[in-house]
Design an enzyme around this catalytic site. Structure first.
Site, PDB file in Angstrom:
ATOM      1  N   ARG A 157      -3.406  -1.676  -6.436  1.00  0.00           N
ATOM      2  CA  ARG A 157      -2.657  -2.777  -6.513  1.00  0.00           C
ATOM      3  C   ARG A 157      -2.947  -3.625  -7.590  1.00  0.00           C
ATOM      4  NH1 ARG A 157      -5.729  -4.789  -1.037  1.00  0.00           N
ATOM      5  NH2 ARG A 157      -7.591  -4.922  -2.101  1.00  0.00           N
ATOM      6  N   TYR A 203      10.888 -31.164 -27.771  1.00  0.00           N
ATOM      7  CA  TYR A 203       9.504 -30.959 -27.551  1.00  0.00           C
ATOM      8  C   TYR A 203       9.050 -31.766 -26.135  1.00  0.00           C
ATOM      9  CZ  TYR A 203       9.112 -36.095 -28.547  1.00  0.00           C
ATOM     10  OH  TYR A 203       9.074 -37.433 -28.699  1.00  0.00           O
ATOM     11  N   SER A 251      12.695 -40.228 -26.066  1.00  0.00           N
ATOM     12  CA  SER A 251      11.792 -39.701 -25.335  1.00  0.00           C
ATOM     13  C   SER A 251      11.857 -40.098 -23.587  1.00  0.00           C
ATOM     14  CB  SER A 251      10.495 -40.063 -25.890  1.00  0.00           C
ATOM     15  OG  SER A 251       9.457 -39.483 -25.183  1.00  0.00           O
ATOM     16  N   CYS A 265       7.629 -37.437 -22.374  1.00  0.00           N
ATOM     17  CA  CYS A 265       6.305 -37.861 -22.617  1.00  0.00           C
ATOM     18  C   CYS A 265       5.611 -38.184 -21.205  1.00  0.00           C
ATOM     19  CB  CYS A 265       6.033 -38.763 -23.552  1.00  0.00           C
ATOM     20  SG  CYS A 265       7.045 -40.658 -23.281  1.00  0.00           S
ATOM     21  N   MET A 269      -5.117  -6.768   9.134  1.00  0.00           N
ATOM     22  CA  MET A 269      -4.777  -6.052   9.986  1.00  0.00           C
ATOM     23  C   MET A 269      -5.496  -4.423   9.976  1.00  0.00           C
ATOM     24  SD  MET A 269      -0.518  -6.493   9.080  1.00  0.00           S
ATOM     25  CE  MET A 269      -0.785  -6.047   7.487  1.00  0.00           C
ATOM     26  N   ARG A 312      -2.950   3.701   8.520  1.00  0.00           N
ATOM     27  CA  ARG A 312      -3.357   2.370   7.741  1.00  0.00           C
ATOM     28  C   ARG A 312      -2.301   1.513   7.953  1.00  0.00           C
ATOM     29  NH1 ARG A 312      -4.696   4.598   2.169  1.00  0.00           N
ATOM     30  NH2 ARG A 312      -5.867   2.801   1.701  1.00  0.00           N
ATOM     31  N   HIS A 358      -4.726 -45.247 -10.523  1.00  0.00           N
ATOM     32  CA  HIS A 358      -5.124 -45.698 -12.071  1.00  0.00           C
ATOM     33  C   HIS A 358      -6.208 -44.831 -12.661  1.00  0.00           C
ATOM     34  CE1 HIS A 358      -7.501 -47.953 -14.972  1.00  0.00           C
ATOM     35  NE2 HIS A 358      -6.438 -47.984 -15.721  1.00  0.00           N
ATOM     36  N   GLY A 368      -7.995  -7.051   4.793  1.00  0.00           N
ATOM     37  CA  GLY A 368      -8.783  -7.003   6.246  1.00  0.00           C
ATOM     38  C   GLY A 368      -8.281  -7.775   7.445  1.00  0.00           C
ATOM     39  N   LYS A 383       0.722  -1.216   0.019  1.00  0.00           N
ATOM     40  CA  LYS A 383      -0.001   0.021  -0.067  1.00  0.00           C
ATOM     41  C   LYS A 383       0.882   1.116   0.153  1.00  0.00           C
ATOM     42  CE  LYS A 383      -3.532  -0.411   2.563  1.00  0.00           C
ATOM     43  NZ  LYS A 383      -4.307  -0.751   4.107  1.00  0.00           N
TER      44      LYS A 383
HETATM   45  P1  ADP Z   1      -7.719  -2.260   4.213  1.00  0.00           P
HETATM   46  O1  ADP Z   1      -5.997  -2.658   3.807  1.00  0.00           O
HETATM   47  O2  ADP Z   1      -8.446  -3.043   5.083  1.00  0.00           O
HETATM   48  O3  ADP Z   1      -8.433  -2.024   2.804  1.00  0.00           O
HETATM   49  P2  ADP Z   1      -7.430   0.551   4.133  1.00  0.00           P
HETATM   50  O4  ADP Z   1      -6.239   1.212   4.942  1.00  0.00           O
HETATM   51  O5  ADP Z   1      -7.250   0.799   2.761  1.00  0.00           O
HETATM   52  O6  ADP Z   1      -7.682  -0.599   4.918  1.00  0.00           O
HETATM   53  O7  ADP Z   1      -8.607   1.594   4.746  1.00  0.00           O
HETATM   54  C1  ADP Z   1      -9.810   1.214   4.836  1.00  0.00           C
HETATM   55  C2  ADP Z   1     -10.938   2.293   4.232  1.00  0.00           C
HETATM   56  O8  ADP Z   1     -10.598   3.454   4.567  1.00  0.00           O
HETATM   57  C3  ADP Z   1     -10.534   2.117   2.772  1.00  0.00           C
HETATM   58  O9  ADP Z   1     -11.882   2.157   1.955  1.00  0.00           O
HETATM   59  C4  ADP Z   1     -10.178   3.534   2.392  1.00  0.00           C
HETATM   60  O10 ADP Z   1     -10.329   4.043   1.100  1.00  0.00           O
HETATM   61  C5  ADP Z   1     -10.304   4.318   3.689  1.00  0.00           C
HETATM   62  N1  ADP Z   1      -9.260   5.351   3.923  1.00  0.00           N
HETATM   63  C6  ADP Z   1      -8.279   5.231   4.233  1.00  0.00           C
HETATM   64  N2  ADP Z   1      -7.427   6.366   4.305  1.00  0.00           N
HETATM   65  C7  ADP Z   1      -8.196   7.218   4.184  1.00  0.00           C
HETATM   66  C8  ADP Z   1      -7.893   8.755   4.011  1.00  0.00           C
HETATM   67  N3  ADP Z   1      -7.063   9.218   4.319  1.00  0.00           N
HETATM   68  N4  ADP Z   1      -8.873   9.375   3.705  1.00  0.00           N
HETATM   69  C9  ADP Z   1     -10.348   8.700   3.460  1.00  0.00           C
HETATM   70  N5  ADP Z   1     -10.640   7.544   3.459  1.00  0.00           N
HETATM   71  C10 ADP Z   1      -9.621   6.639   3.918  1.00  0.00           C
HETATM   72 MG    MG Z   2      -7.641  -0.888   1.218  1.00  0.00          MG
END
Ligand code: ADP
Ligand code: MG
Ligand code: MG
Length: 931
Positions: A339, A901, A813, A881, A104, A93, A455, A102, A24
């Site tokens: 990503r 081949y 072969s 083969c 962490m 984040r 088999h 989801g 990220k």
């Molecule tokens: P995850 O990895 O679980 O997706 P994120 O770090 O991407 O968690 O954040 C979860 C949500 O919060 C995402 O929908 C993201 O767009 C929103 N979000 C994160 N940072 C900001 C920010 N600075 N301003 C507005 N929304 C944010």
């Molecule tokens: Mg996210």
């Protein structure tokens, strides 16, 4: 980047360094640096995380740096952290090198307190929004950073909603949310024994540490275990501090997630969902139903234009389909995350071809984007994607594809009912070579015993049919013609569906989708063929398989196993006659009947493959594989003897009775006479004179053919040496079929291949048969058919003698299944059933060498053979083969050692074509299977 530096602004961070910045963070840096609209922020590195986790305190200087960066953020945004007029809020984040969705934690709206809340109200003019943000922040912060569970907050929320007759959160008014927020603060105080931290820097300090700790949280640890994420793939989480932008500031604001192309179809259209006037978490939480992005073009056309621009810039930069998160604040679009998008096979293929045609990527990049094995999804039927039923049981996914049909419990019934057009699933405890005719007429095979290399599994894969093996939950009662799974009973004729890709078995007919070789896949594979050096052939034993293999793009047949033909019902009796023959004359008579049948088979295959080479392997398996087992015969003989004795007893009954009780006999003489007639009729139709004698003879033969170690026994070329007439018949059939085809103007390239060769002498002996028969065929058919003569290399000694072998053989072969057995001295079935699992678990072997070619051992033997063979005959054609020939990693190795081949089962041909191209493009040293 400087060593030891632990904080990078989005303008500084190296977008390629995901290990250090997390996926990220690295992408936030990269997007900032290519000029995309990302809210300002900075990344604290994974190294800082690891150091923190080790010492339970932030490394020296990090906190001072955080403060410096916050000051810089204040300057950049013109806002103040904790300000009563224009407050700066941030998100904290998580994000590691590998995506762990989801797993962490992330905290939003950090920096809110009594003071900045007033600032937020002033800034936005929206009191309700500010209180809503505050109460959300308190709860999230309490949960993540202070370990206070959701329940007290949720209860309070319920209470307030009830009190004000509000149905949903959104129905609550500003002062009601204020009341809620104040109650939340009290909950925090009660649970933590301290007031909610009002100092924004204290909040930030606690939040950073909490996010770092979430790397070792149970959820995250379990996830890494489950998906085998190792420390060299991801170690520690980075923390991203990002200026908050608000999607909930009115109807010119919103938030959403999207793919730059449709991940299911690959279509070049932004695919995703958005919500107007909402914050990021609302989309995921499912509180309101988001709208498809397509609607945005009407609803918010200016924003939609910005989104199209974002799409174009993301793709032209990353050259990959992107999965991104965005927020719109008062008409301005911000990108918050991107990503590489995870797509299914169809989506990957179409987007690769189209991105190349659109000029984003080269053909090479298009070919390298796709892991060959995912193409399997496109080549076999699949369960309908929207199907969500429960399965009855789960076995091993032995051969991919989904199939429905009526259950039958034996191969003969499968053949009979399949012939009449019924869809059939053959269900057996395990299968044997003599069940092969049932396979031809079944859509899928389900066995209750046996592994992925049983088999049933091997044959089904070869034929491209669905197979679930080792489904132990199913109990089969052959005699009663029923099976049970738990307390459910399945009768012959009931319909089931099996999914050989997952191993699941379902009751009834589950809808499936048929494979389609799309235009895009055809294009992609054409590019692959242009790029590849290795050719791809198919293993095919029948004309039908050959036609299919050709449709999959095979450039010939690398292995045609003649014994498959011997096993079909109309030939097996003749083959058995040949085996049971006492004299050469008897055997020759049976062979004379087999000759035209084999010749016809070969003609069919040559026709299907016209213009391409066909490698025919002479008879390989030991003879007893064509006879019933001794146990089977013993049982039948006992049964027949018993029947014979019973009948004899009944026949003698009148005489006995006459002697013992003439009166009674007189009374029933009539009936007894009729009973006797019935017995005679029964005997005539069911118990031929010599049936027991015949079976006893077969049993004697079976016993005499029994071997201590069939894998190392009387098979392959050893049969050809001891019974020259068998190989001669087959050679004659091949060459005559070729002559007849050539006369019809069909281009044929027959290649005769000898299995199990260990010595040069063996090969020369068979070669002399071939030369002699060729001369005769030339004379009788008046046409000089060209052919090639070669050897399988599946015995270690043959590999060592490859230099000398190549004087006689025009091609080699590698039969890597047998060669693996021979090199390890593992008999495959025993290995897989008894000790390989333990070897894999304890790390003695990394993989099952029968599935993943053992490059360091078996591969070395192959390398030696290639070098020695080519030293003698530089243009020696060499292929593989064994089953390994269809696996991408093994294909890379075959490429590297200079094979010409690979040959694999028909449905794997497209996978192998792509793998062959990638091997050439990467030019990599493939990783070995075992240490
Ligand atoms: P995850 O990895 O679980 O997706 P994120 O770090 O991407 O968690 O954040 C979860 C949500 O919060 C995402 O929908 C993201 O767009 C929103 N979000 C994160 N940072 C900001 C920010 N600075 N301003 C507005 N929304 C944010
Ligand atoms: Mg996210
Ligand atoms: Mg073999």
């Amino acid at each position: 980047m400087a060593k030891g530096k632990m904080i990078y602004t989005f303008e500084e961070g190296d977008g390629k360094n995901k290990m250090l910045l997390g996926g990220k963070g690295a992408n936030l840096c990269e997007m900032t640096q290519i000029g995309l609209n990302v809210p300002p922020g900075f990344v604290i590195t994974t190294e800082a995380c690891l150091a923190f986790l080790e010492n339970n305190r932030l490394p020296d200087g990090v906190w001072e740096d955080v403060k410096k960066q916050m000051a810089a953020l204040e300057k950049k945004t013109g806002k103040g952290f904790g300000s009563a007029d224009n407050p700066l809020l941030v998100s904290v984040r998580s994000g590691s090198a590998m995506s762990m969705p989801g797993m962490m934690d992330t905290i939003l709206n950090l920096g809110l307190n009594e003071t900045s809340l007033q600032g937020l109200i002033k800034q936005t003019g929206n009191e309700r929004f500010a209180w809503d943000a505050y109460r959300r922040f308190i709860q999230l912060f309490a949960k993540i950073a202070l370990n206070i569970p959701d329940e007290p907050f949720d209860e309070k929320m319920k209470e307030v909603k009830t009190a004000y007759h509000a149905r949903q959160d959104v129905d609550l008014k500003a002062d009601q949310l204020k009341e809620l927020a104040e109650a939340f603060l009290a909950i925090v105080h009660r649970h933590s024994g301290k007031p909610f931290p009002q100092d924004p820097f204290e909040q930030l300090d606690i939040a950073i540490k909490a996010v770092f700790r979430s790397w070792n949280g149970k959820r995250a640890v379990d996830y890494r275990k489950q998906f085998k994420i190792t420390p060299d793939q991801a170690s520690g989480t980075a923390v991203n501090i990002v200026t908050m932008v608000f999607g909930n500031m009115g109807n010119d604001s919103g938030t959403g997630v999207g793919f730059t192309r449709n991940p299911g179809t690959g279509e070049n259209l932004i695919y995703g969902e958005y919500l107007v006037n909402a914050q990021g978490e609302d989309v995921v939480a499912g509180i309101r139903t988001p709208k498809p992005i397509a609607e945005m073009a009407q609803e918010m056309p200016e924003i939609y234009d910005q989104l199209i621009q974002l799409h174009n810039r993301l793709e032209s930069h990353y050259k990959e389909v992107q999965d991104f998160e965005f927020t719109i604040e008062k008409g301005i679009l911000y990108c918050l995350q991107t990503r590489n998008g995870k797509m299914n096979a169809r989506g990957m293929v179409r987007s690769s071809v189209e991105m190349c045609n659109e000029g984003f990527i080269t053909k090479e990049q298009a070919l390298l984007r796709i892991h060959p094995s995912i193409l399997e999804q496109l080549l076999v039927p699949q369960l309908a994607p929207n199907f969500k039923g429960n399965s009855l049981a789960q076995g091993l996914p032995a051969s991919p594809g989904a199939a429905s049909g009526h259950i039958v419990f034996d191969a003969d019934t499968a053949e009979a009912r399949g012939r009449s057009g019924e869809k059939i699933i053959l269900v057996r405890e395990e299968t044997k070579p003599e069940d092969i005719h049932g396979f031809f007429h079944a859509r899928g095979i389900l066995t209750s015993r046996g592994g992925k290399t049983s088999h049933a599994a091997v044959v089904a894969r070869g034929m491209g049919k669905a197979c679930v093996s080792g489904c132990e939950a199913i109990h089969i009662d052959d005699f009663a013609r029923k099976a049970t799974i738990g307390d459910m009973t399945l009768h012959e004729g009931d319909v089931i569906t099996i999914d050989g890709g997952t191993g699941h078995v379902y009751a009834g007919e589950v809808p499936t989708v048929e494979p389609e070789v799309s235009e895009e896949l055809t294009t992609l594979l054409t590019w692959a063929d242009q790029a590849a050096r290795l050719e791809v052939r198919a293993n095919a034993d029948t004309p039908g398989d050959a036609v299919k293999a050709r449709a999959f793009g095979a450039k010939g047949i690398g292995l045609c196993r003649t014994e498959r033909m011997f096993n079909s019902t109309d030939r097996l009796p003749i083959v058995q006659e040949m085996i049971l023959a006492e004299t050469l004359e008897e055997r020759q008579a049976a062979l004379d009947r087999l000759l035209p049948i084999q010749r016809n088979d070969f003609k069919g295959i040559f026709k299907a493959m016209k213009g391409l080479p066909v490698t025919v392997r002479l008879l390989d398996p030991p003879m007893h594989e064509f006879l019933p087992t001794a146990a089977q015969l013993e049982m039948e003989i006992t049964h027949l003897r018993h029947l014979r004795d019973t009948i004899k007893g009944i026949e003698e009954l009148p005489e006995t009775l006459k002697l013992l009780n003439p009166g009674l006999y007189q009374k029933y003489a009539d009936g007894l006479g009729r009973l006797n007639d019935a017995m005679t009729t029964f005997k005539e139709s069911h118990l031929e004179e010599d049936v027991i004698v015949k079976k006893e003879k077969t049993l004697r033969k079976v016993r005499s053919l029994a071997e201590v170690n069939p894998m190392l026994g009387h098979r392959g070329v050893r049969l050809g040496i001891t019974f020259p007439e068998i190989y001669s018949m087959q050679i004659q059939a091949v060459l005559e079929a070729a002559a007849l085809c050539a006369k019809e103007g069909i281009e044929v390239y027959p290649e005769i291949m000898v299995p199990q060769v260990a010595t040069v002498e063996e090969l020369m002996r068979i070669h002399s048969y071939v030369k002699r028969i060729h001369k005769i065929v030339v004379l009788t058919h008046g046409i000089d058919v060209q052919y090639k003569f070669g050897s399988m290399l599946e015995v270690v000694r043959a590999c060592m003698r490859a230099g000398r072998m190549a004087e006689d053989a025009e091609f080699f072969s590698f039969g890597t299944n047998d060669l693996t057995q021979a090199t390890f001295s593992f008999s495959r079935e025993d290995a897989e059933n008894k000790f390989l699992p333990a070897y894999n678990e304890t790390g003695i072997l990394q993989d099952n060498p029968f599935e993943v070619l053992d490059i360091k051992g078996v591969g070395e033997v192959m390398k030696i053979a290639v070098e020695r063979g080519r030293a003698t005959r530089p243009d020696l054609k060499i292929g593989i083969c064994g089953e390994h020939g269809g696996h991408p990693e093994s294909i890379a190795f075959c490429h590297e050692i200079g094979l010409n081949y690979v040959s694999c089962s028909g449905p794997r041909v497209p996978i192998a074509r792509l793998a062959a191209a990638q091997a050439q493009l990467k030019g990599v040293t493939a990783k070995g299977a075992n240490a």
